[in-house]
Design an enzyme around this catalytic site. Structure first.
Site, PDB file in Angstrom:
ATOM      1  N   TYR A 134       0.772  -1.291  -0.097  1.00  0.00           N
ATOM      2  CA  TYR A 134      -0.068   0.013   0.047  1.00  0.00           C
ATOM      3  C   TYR A 134       0.748   1.207  -0.014  1.00  0.00           C
ATOM      4  O   TYR A 134       1.658   1.377   0.907  1.00  0.00           O
ATOM      5  CB  TYR A 134      -0.810  -0.055   1.395  1.00  0.00           C
ATOM      6  CG  TYR A 134      -2.059   0.564   1.315  1.00  0.00           C
ATOM      7  CD1 TYR A 134      -2.403   1.632   0.398  1.00  0.00           C
ATOM      8  CD2 TYR A 134      -3.256   0.520   2.094  1.00  0.00           C
ATOM      9  CE1 TYR A 134      -3.877   2.255   0.633  1.00  0.00           C
ATOM     10  CE2 TYR A 134      -4.474   0.983   2.240  1.00  0.00           C
ATOM     11  CZ  TYR A 134      -4.646   1.861   1.276  1.00  0.00           C
ATOM     12  OH  TYR A 134      -5.881   2.567   1.374  1.00  0.00           O
ATOM     13  N   LYS A 162      -1.581  -1.341  -3.833  1.00  0.00           N
ATOM     14  CA  LYS A 162      -2.669  -0.342  -3.897  1.00  0.00           C
ATOM     15  C   LYS A 162      -2.152   1.150  -3.664  1.00  0.00           C
ATOM     16  O   LYS A 162      -1.495   1.558  -2.968  1.00  0.00           O
ATOM     17  CB  LYS A 162      -3.561  -0.576  -2.509  1.00  0.00           C
ATOM     18  CG  LYS A 162      -4.842   0.209  -2.454  1.00  0.00           C
ATOM     19  CD  LYS A 162      -5.668  -0.451  -1.435  1.00  0.00           C
ATOM     20  CE  LYS A 162      -7.087   0.339  -1.260  1.00  0.00           C
ATOM     21  NZ  LYS A 162      -6.798   1.642  -0.644  1.00  0.00           N
TER      22      LYS A 162
HETATM   23  C1  NAY Z   1      -9.226   1.656   2.428  1.00  0.00           C
HETATM   24  O1  NAY Z   1     -10.147   1.185   3.026  1.00  0.00           O
HETATM   25  O2  NAY Z   1      -8.098   1.437   2.737  1.00  0.00           O
HETATM   26  C2  NAY Z   1      -9.614   2.662   1.267  1.00  0.00           C
HETATM   27  O3  NAY Z   1     -10.689   2.865   1.273  1.00  0.00           O
HETATM   28  C3  NAY Z   1      -8.707   3.352   0.445  1.00  0.00           C
HETATM   29  C4  NAY Z   1      -9.252   4.200  -0.796  1.00  0.00           C
HETATM   30  C5  NAY Z   1      -9.921   5.396  -0.133  1.00  0.00           C
HETATM   31  N1  NAY Z   1      -8.872   6.126   0.338  1.00  0.00           N
HETATM   32  C6  NAY Z   1      -8.447   6.492   1.519  1.00  0.00           C
HETATM   33  C7  NAY Z   1      -7.293   7.436   1.519  1.00  0.00           C
HETATM   34  O4  NAY Z   1      -9.173   6.456   2.438  1.00  0.00           O
HETATM   35  O5  NAY Z   1     -11.880   5.435  -1.404  1.00  0.00           O
HETATM   36  C8  NAY Z   1     -10.674   6.169  -0.977  1.00  0.00           C
HETATM   37  C9  NAY Z   1     -11.262   7.571  -0.812  1.00  0.00           C
HETATM   38  O6  NAY Z   1     -12.241   7.518   0.529  1.00  0.00           O
HETATM   39  C10 NAY Z   1     -12.201   8.256  -1.907  1.00  0.00           C
HETATM   40  O7  NAY Z   1     -11.202   8.221  -2.955  1.00  0.00           O
HETATM   41  C11 NAY Z   1     -12.593   9.756  -1.148  1.00  0.00           C
HETATM   42  O8  NAY Z   1     -11.483  10.479  -1.202  1.00  0.00           O
END
Ligand code: NAY
Length: 291
Positions: A134, A162
Protein backbone atom coordinates in the site's frame (compact mmCIF):
# COMPACT_ATOMS: atom_id res chain seq x y z
CA UNK A 1 -4.79 -10.29 -16.39
CA UNK A 2 -2.77 -9.85 -13.25
CA UNK A 3 -3.80 -11.70 -10.05
CA UNK A 4 -6.82 -10.30 -8.13
CA UNK A 5 -7.38 -7.59 -10.80
CA UNK A 6 -10.73 -5.82 -10.71
CA UNK A 7 -12.95 -3.42 -8.86
CA UNK A 8 -13.37 -3.84 -5.07
CA UNK A 9 -15.42 -2.07 -2.44
CA UNK A 10 -13.26 -1.01 0.51
CA UNK A 11 -15.91 -2.44 2.79
CA UNK A 12 -17.28 -0.25 5.55
CA UNK A 13 -18.04 -1.48 9.06
CA UNK A 14 -21.44 -1.80 10.71
CA UNK A 15 -21.46 -0.35 14.23
CA UNK A 16 -24.14 -0.21 16.89
CA UNK A 17 -25.33 3.19 18.13
CA UNK A 18 -22.95 2.85 21.10
CA UNK A 19 -20.02 2.37 18.70
CA UNK A 20 -19.50 -1.37 19.24
CA UNK A 21 -19.15 -3.72 16.25
CA UNK A 22 -22.54 -4.88 14.93
CA UNK A 23 -22.61 -8.19 13.05
CA UNK A 24 -26.27 -7.48 12.11
CA UNK A 25 -25.53 -4.10 10.57
CA UNK A 26 -22.51 -5.62 8.84
CA UNK A 27 -24.80 -8.27 7.29
CA UNK A 28 -27.17 -5.60 5.99
CA UNK A 29 -24.31 -3.67 4.43
CA UNK A 30 -22.73 -6.81 2.94
CA UNK A 31 -26.02 -7.69 1.29
CA UNK A 32 -26.28 -4.27 -0.38
CA UNK A 33 -22.66 -4.24 -1.51
CA UNK A 34 -22.78 -7.77 -2.95
CA UNK A 35 -25.71 -6.73 -5.17
CA UNK A 36 -23.47 -4.17 -6.89
CA UNK A 37 -21.73 -6.95 -8.82
CA UNK A 38 -18.18 -5.82 -8.05
CA UNK A 39 -15.15 -8.11 -8.47
CA UNK A 40 -14.73 -8.40 -4.73
CA UNK A 41 -14.41 -6.84 -1.31
CA UNK A 42 -11.46 -5.34 0.52
CA UNK A 43 -12.18 -6.02 4.18
CA UNK A 44 -10.86 -4.21 7.23
CA UNK A 45 -9.15 -1.26 5.53
CA UNK A 46 -9.24 2.46 6.24
CA UNK A 47 -12.83 2.56 4.97
CA UNK A 48 -13.68 -0.13 7.52
CA UNK A 49 -12.40 2.19 10.29
CA UNK A 50 -9.74 -0.43 11.03
CA UNK A 51 -7.46 2.21 12.55
CA UNK A 52 -10.13 2.67 15.23
CA UNK A 53 -11.02 -0.99 15.83
CA UNK A 54 -9.36 -3.54 18.08
CA UNK A 55 -7.73 -6.67 16.68
CA UNK A 56 -10.45 -8.86 18.22
CA UNK A 57 -13.13 -6.88 16.43
CA UNK A 58 -11.26 -7.15 13.13
CA UNK A 59 -10.91 -10.92 13.58
CA UNK A 60 -14.66 -11.14 14.19
CA UNK A 61 -15.48 -8.97 11.18
CA UNK A 62 -13.29 -11.16 8.95
CA UNK A 63 -15.42 -14.11 9.96
CA UNK A 64 -18.81 -12.39 9.55
CA UNK A 65 -17.84 -11.24 6.05
CA UNK A 66 -16.41 -14.62 5.02
CA UNK A 67 -19.68 -16.33 5.97
CA UNK A 68 -21.83 -13.79 4.07
CA UNK A 69 -19.66 -13.45 0.99
CA UNK A 70 -18.64 -16.93 -0.09
CA UNK A 71 -19.00 -16.28 -3.80
CA UNK A 72 -16.84 -13.22 -4.21
CA UNK A 73 -13.14 -12.46 -4.06
CA UNK A 74 -12.08 -11.35 -0.60
CA UNK A 75 -8.95 -9.39 0.25
CA UNK A 76 -8.29 -8.92 3.97
CA UNK A 77 -6.53 -5.74 5.00
CA UNK A 78 -4.33 -6.76 7.93
CA UNK A 79 -2.28 -3.62 8.52
CA UNK A 80 -1.97 -2.97 12.26
CA UNK A 81 0.40 -0.99 14.46
CA UNK A 82 2.42 -4.14 15.23
CA UNK A 83 3.66 -6.86 12.89
CA UNK A 84 2.46 -9.39 15.45
CA UNK A 85 -1.19 -8.35 15.11
CA UNK A 86 -0.86 -8.14 11.33
CA UNK A 87 0.33 -11.76 11.21
CA UNK A 88 -2.50 -12.85 13.49
CA UNK A 89 -5.04 -11.20 11.17
CA UNK A 90 -3.33 -12.66 8.09
CA UNK A 91 -3.43 -16.22 9.44
CA UNK A 92 -7.08 -15.84 10.43
CA UNK A 93 -7.91 -14.62 6.90
CA UNK A 94 -6.11 -17.59 5.41
CA UNK A 95 -8.03 -20.00 7.65
CA UNK A 96 -11.33 -18.37 6.63
CA UNK A 97 -10.66 -18.77 2.91
CA UNK A 98 -9.77 -15.20 1.95
CA UNK A 99 -8.10 -14.94 -1.46
CA UNK A 100 -5.59 -12.21 -0.74
CA UNK A 101 -4.09 -9.91 1.86
CA UNK A 102 -3.20 -6.26 1.96
CA UNK A 103 -1.62 -3.98 4.53
CA UNK A 104 -0.87 -0.34 5.10
CA UNK A 105 2.84 0.19 5.65
CA UNK A 106 3.79 0.61 9.33
CA UNK A 107 2.91 4.21 10.18
CA UNK A 108 2.16 4.52 13.90
CA UNK A 109 5.68 5.93 14.32
CA UNK A 110 7.87 7.55 11.63
CA UNK A 111 9.46 4.31 10.37
CA UNK A 112 12.35 4.09 7.89
CA UNK A 113 12.05 2.50 4.45
CA UNK A 114 14.17 -0.38 5.82
CA UNK A 115 11.62 -0.99 8.59
CA UNK A 116 8.80 -0.85 6.05
CA UNK A 117 10.59 -3.38 3.85
CA UNK A 118 11.24 -5.68 6.81
CA UNK A 119 7.57 -5.52 7.84
CA UNK A 120 6.32 -6.50 4.38
CA UNK A 121 8.99 -9.15 4.05
CA UNK A 122 7.86 -10.88 7.26
CA UNK A 123 4.16 -10.47 6.52
CA UNK A 124 4.31 -11.91 3.00
CA UNK A 125 6.08 -14.99 4.40
CA UNK A 126 3.46 -15.59 7.10
CA UNK A 127 0.92 -17.21 4.71
CA UNK A 128 0.90 -18.28 1.07
CA UNK A 129 -1.77 -15.71 0.14
CA UNK A 130 -0.88 -13.00 -2.42
CA UNK A 131 -0.18 -9.70 -0.67
CA UNK A 132 -1.13 -6.24 -1.96
CA UNK A 133 1.09 -3.58 -0.42
CA UNK A 134 0.00 0.00 0.00
CA UNK A 135 1.21 3.45 -0.99
CA UNK A 136 -0.99 6.05 0.74
CA UNK A 137 0.87 9.22 1.76
CA UNK A 138 -2.35 10.93 2.94
CA UNK A 139 -2.61 8.27 5.66
CA UNK A 140 1.03 7.60 6.46
CA UNK A 141 2.43 11.12 6.12
CA UNK A 142 4.97 10.27 3.43
CA UNK A 143 5.46 8.41 0.15
CA UNK A 144 7.64 5.27 0.01
CA UNK A 145 10.77 5.57 -2.16
CA UNK A 146 10.39 4.11 -5.66
CA UNK A 147 13.31 1.71 -5.18
CA UNK A 148 11.81 0.40 -1.94
CA UNK A 149 8.42 -0.14 -3.58
CA UNK A 150 10.00 -2.11 -6.40
CA UNK A 151 12.02 -4.17 -3.94
CA UNK A 152 8.86 -4.96 -1.98
CA UNK A 153 6.98 -5.86 -5.18
CA UNK A 154 9.73 -8.39 -5.95
CA UNK A 155 9.14 -10.38 -2.74
CA UNK A 156 7.75 -13.85 -3.62
CA UNK A 157 4.19 -13.53 -2.25
CA UNK A 158 3.74 -9.86 -3.06
CA UNK A 159 1.26 -9.65 -5.96
CA UNK A 160 0.80 -5.94 -6.24
CA UNK A 161 0.20 -2.50 -4.87
CA UNK A 162 -2.74 -0.37 -3.91
CA UNK A 163 -1.73 3.09 -5.08
CA UNK A 164 -3.62 5.89 -3.32
CA UNK A 165 -1.57 8.88 -4.32
CA UNK A 166 -1.91 11.67 -6.85
CA UNK A 167 1.68 11.13 -8.08
CA UNK A 168 0.52 9.82 -11.45
CA UNK A 169 4.00 9.73 -12.95
CA UNK A 170 5.06 7.36 -10.16
CA UNK A 171 2.13 5.09 -11.05
CA UNK A 172 3.11 5.09 -14.72
CA UNK A 173 6.75 4.30 -13.84
CA UNK A 174 5.65 1.43 -11.58
CA UNK A 175 3.48 0.11 -14.44
CA UNK A 176 6.46 -0.02 -16.78
CA UNK A 177 8.90 -1.38 -14.24
CA UNK A 178 6.66 -4.20 -13.01
CA UNK A 179 4.17 -5.18 -15.75
CA UNK A 180 3.07 -8.29 -13.85
CA UNK A 181 2.28 -6.54 -10.57
CA UNK A 182 -1.40 -5.87 -9.92
CA UNK A 183 -1.81 -2.13 -9.48
CA UNK A 184 -5.00 -0.87 -7.84
CA UNK A 185 -5.85 2.81 -7.90
CA UNK A 186 -7.29 4.12 -4.63
CA UNK A 187 -8.85 7.54 -5.27
CA UNK A 188 -12.43 6.95 -6.42
CA UNK A 189 -13.00 10.48 -7.70
CA UNK A 190 -10.10 10.23 -10.19
CA UNK A 191 -10.15 6.48 -10.93
CA UNK A 192 -10.18 7.24 -14.65
CA UNK A 193 -6.71 8.81 -14.48
CA UNK A 194 -5.28 5.70 -12.81
CA UNK A 195 -7.02 3.38 -15.25
CA UNK A 196 -5.65 5.11 -18.34
CA UNK A 197 -2.14 4.92 -16.88
CA UNK A 198 -2.37 1.17 -16.44
CA UNK A 199 -4.08 0.36 -13.12
CA UNK A 200 -5.55 -3.17 -13.09
CA UNK A 201 -8.50 -2.06 -11.01
CA UNK A 202 -9.66 0.10 -8.15
CA UNK A 203 -10.47 -0.19 -4.46
CA UNK A 204 -12.58 2.48 -2.85
CA UNK A 205 -14.96 3.67 -0.19
CA UNK A 206 -17.68 5.01 -2.48
CA UNK A 207 -17.77 1.66 -4.33
CA UNK A 208 -19.83 0.41 -1.34
CA UNK A 209 -22.69 2.57 -2.57
CA UNK A 210 -21.91 3.10 -6.27
CA UNK A 211 -20.35 -0.24 -7.18
CA UNK A 212 -22.34 -0.56 -10.39
CA UNK A 213 -21.16 2.87 -11.52
CA UNK A 214 -17.49 1.96 -10.99
CA UNK A 215 -17.91 -1.36 -12.84
CA UNK A 216 -19.41 0.57 -15.77
CA UNK A 217 -16.64 3.17 -15.57
CA UNK A 218 -13.97 0.48 -15.76
CA UNK A 219 -15.74 -1.22 -18.69
CA UNK A 220 -15.93 2.10 -20.51
CA UNK A 221 -12.17 2.60 -20.08
CA UNK A 222 -11.42 -0.96 -21.23
CA UNK A 223 -13.50 -0.52 -24.35
CA UNK A 224 -11.98 2.89 -25.12
CA UNK A 225 -15.20 4.83 -24.61
CA UNK A 226 -13.63 7.92 -23.07
CA UNK A 227 -16.78 10.04 -23.29
CA UNK A 228 -18.82 7.54 -21.26
CA UNK A 229 -15.93 7.08 -18.79
CA UNK A 230 -15.79 10.84 -18.23
CA UNK A 231 -19.54 11.03 -17.72
CA UNK A 232 -19.46 8.33 -15.04
CA UNK A 233 -16.36 9.75 -13.37
CA UNK A 234 -18.05 13.12 -13.03
CA UNK A 235 -20.98 11.60 -11.12
CA UNK A 236 -18.49 9.98 -8.74
CA UNK A 237 -16.55 13.25 -8.36
CA UNK A 238 -19.68 15.25 -7.52
CA UNK A 239 -20.62 12.65 -4.92
CA UNK A 240 -17.14 12.74 -3.33
CA UNK A 241 -17.22 16.56 -3.28
CA UNK A 242 -20.37 16.29 -1.17
CA UNK A 243 -18.70 13.77 1.14
CA UNK A 244 -15.76 16.08 1.79
CA UNK A 245 -18.14 18.46 3.59
CA UNK A 246 -19.26 15.79 6.07
CA UNK A 247 -16.11 13.66 6.22
CA UNK A 248 -15.96 10.70 3.82
CA UNK A 249 -16.92 7.89 6.20
CA UNK A 250 -19.55 9.77 8.25
CA UNK A 251 -21.06 10.95 4.95
CA UNK A 252 -21.08 7.43 3.51
CA UNK A 253 -22.83 6.16 6.60
CA UNK A 254 -25.40 8.95 6.24
CA UNK A 255 -25.88 7.93 2.60
CA UNK A 256 -26.73 4.37 3.63
CA UNK A 257 -29.08 5.70 6.29
CA UNK A 258 -30.82 7.77 3.59
CA UNK A 259 -31.34 4.55 1.62
CA UNK A 260 -32.82 2.79 4.65
CA UNK A 261 -29.73 0.74 5.54
CA UNK A 262 -28.55 1.60 9.05
CA UNK A 263 -24.82 0.99 9.45
CA UNK A 264 -24.45 3.14 12.56
CA UNK A 265 -22.18 6.06 13.38
CA UNK A 266 -18.44 6.24 12.78
CA UNK A 267 -16.31 5.45 15.81
CA UNK A 268 -15.08 8.36 17.90
CA UNK A 269 -13.05 10.46 17.45
CA UNK A 270 -14.27 10.31 13.84
CA UNK A 271 -17.29 12.61 13.65
CA UNK A 272 -19.84 13.89 11.18
CA UNK A 273 -18.40 17.30 10.30
CA UNK A 274 -21.54 19.16 9.20
CA UNK A 275 -24.52 19.85 11.48
CA UNK A 276 -26.93 19.34 8.61
CA UNK A 277 -24.83 16.46 7.20
CA UNK A 278 -27.61 13.88 7.11
CA UNK A 279 -29.93 16.24 5.21
CA UNK A 280 -27.22 17.28 2.76
CA UNK A 281 -26.26 13.72 2.02
CA UNK A 282 -29.88 12.62 1.67
CA UNK A 283 -30.30 15.31 -0.99
CA UNK A 284 -27.19 14.13 -2.81
CA UNK A 285 -28.29 10.49 -2.76
CA UNK A 286 -31.74 11.47 -4.09
CA UNK A 287 -30.24 12.90 -7.27
CA UNK A 288 -31.29 10.62 -10.12
CA UNK A 289 -27.77 10.02 -11.42
CA UNK A 290 -26.39 8.98 -8.03
CA UNK A 291 -28.27 6.09 -6.40
C1 NAY B 1 -9.24 1.64 2.30
O1 NAY B 1 -10.15 1.06 2.89
O2 NAY B 1 -8.06 1.40 2.55
C2 NAY B 1 -9.63 2.66 1.32
O3 NAY B 1 -10.77 2.94 1.20
C3 NAY B 1 -8.72 3.41 0.46
C4 NAY B 1 -9.46 4.18 -0.62
C5 NAY B 1 -9.93 5.51 -0.10
N1 NAY B 1 -8.77 6.29 0.25
C6 NAY B 1 -8.53 6.67 1.51
C7 NAY B 1 -7.27 7.46 1.71
O4 NAY B 1 -9.28 6.42 2.42
O5 NAY B 1 -11.83 5.42 -1.54
C8 NAY B 1 -10.76 6.23 -1.17
C9 NAY B 1 -11.30 7.57 -0.66
O6 NAY B 1 -12.10 7.39 0.47
C10 NAY B 1 -12.15 8.25 -1.75
O7 NAY B 1 -11.41 8.34 -2.94
C11 NAY B 1 -12.62 9.63 -1.31
O8 NAY B 1 -11.52 10.51 -1.29
Amino acid sequence: TNPLSGMYAALMTGLNDDGSFSPDRQHALNEYVLRQGLSGLYVGGSSGESGLLGTDELLEQQEVVALDCENTTLIAHVGAPSLRDSIKLARNAKRLGYHGLSALPPHSYPFSDAEIFAYYSELQGATDLPLIVYEVPVRTGRPIAMETLVEVLDLPNVAGLKFTSTDMFKLSMLRRRRPRATLFFGFDEIYLSGAVLGADGGIGTTYNLLGRLYMALDRAVQSGDLREAQRLQEISAIFVEGLLETGVLPGMKAAFRALGIEVGPTRAPMLMRADDGDARIAELVARPEVA
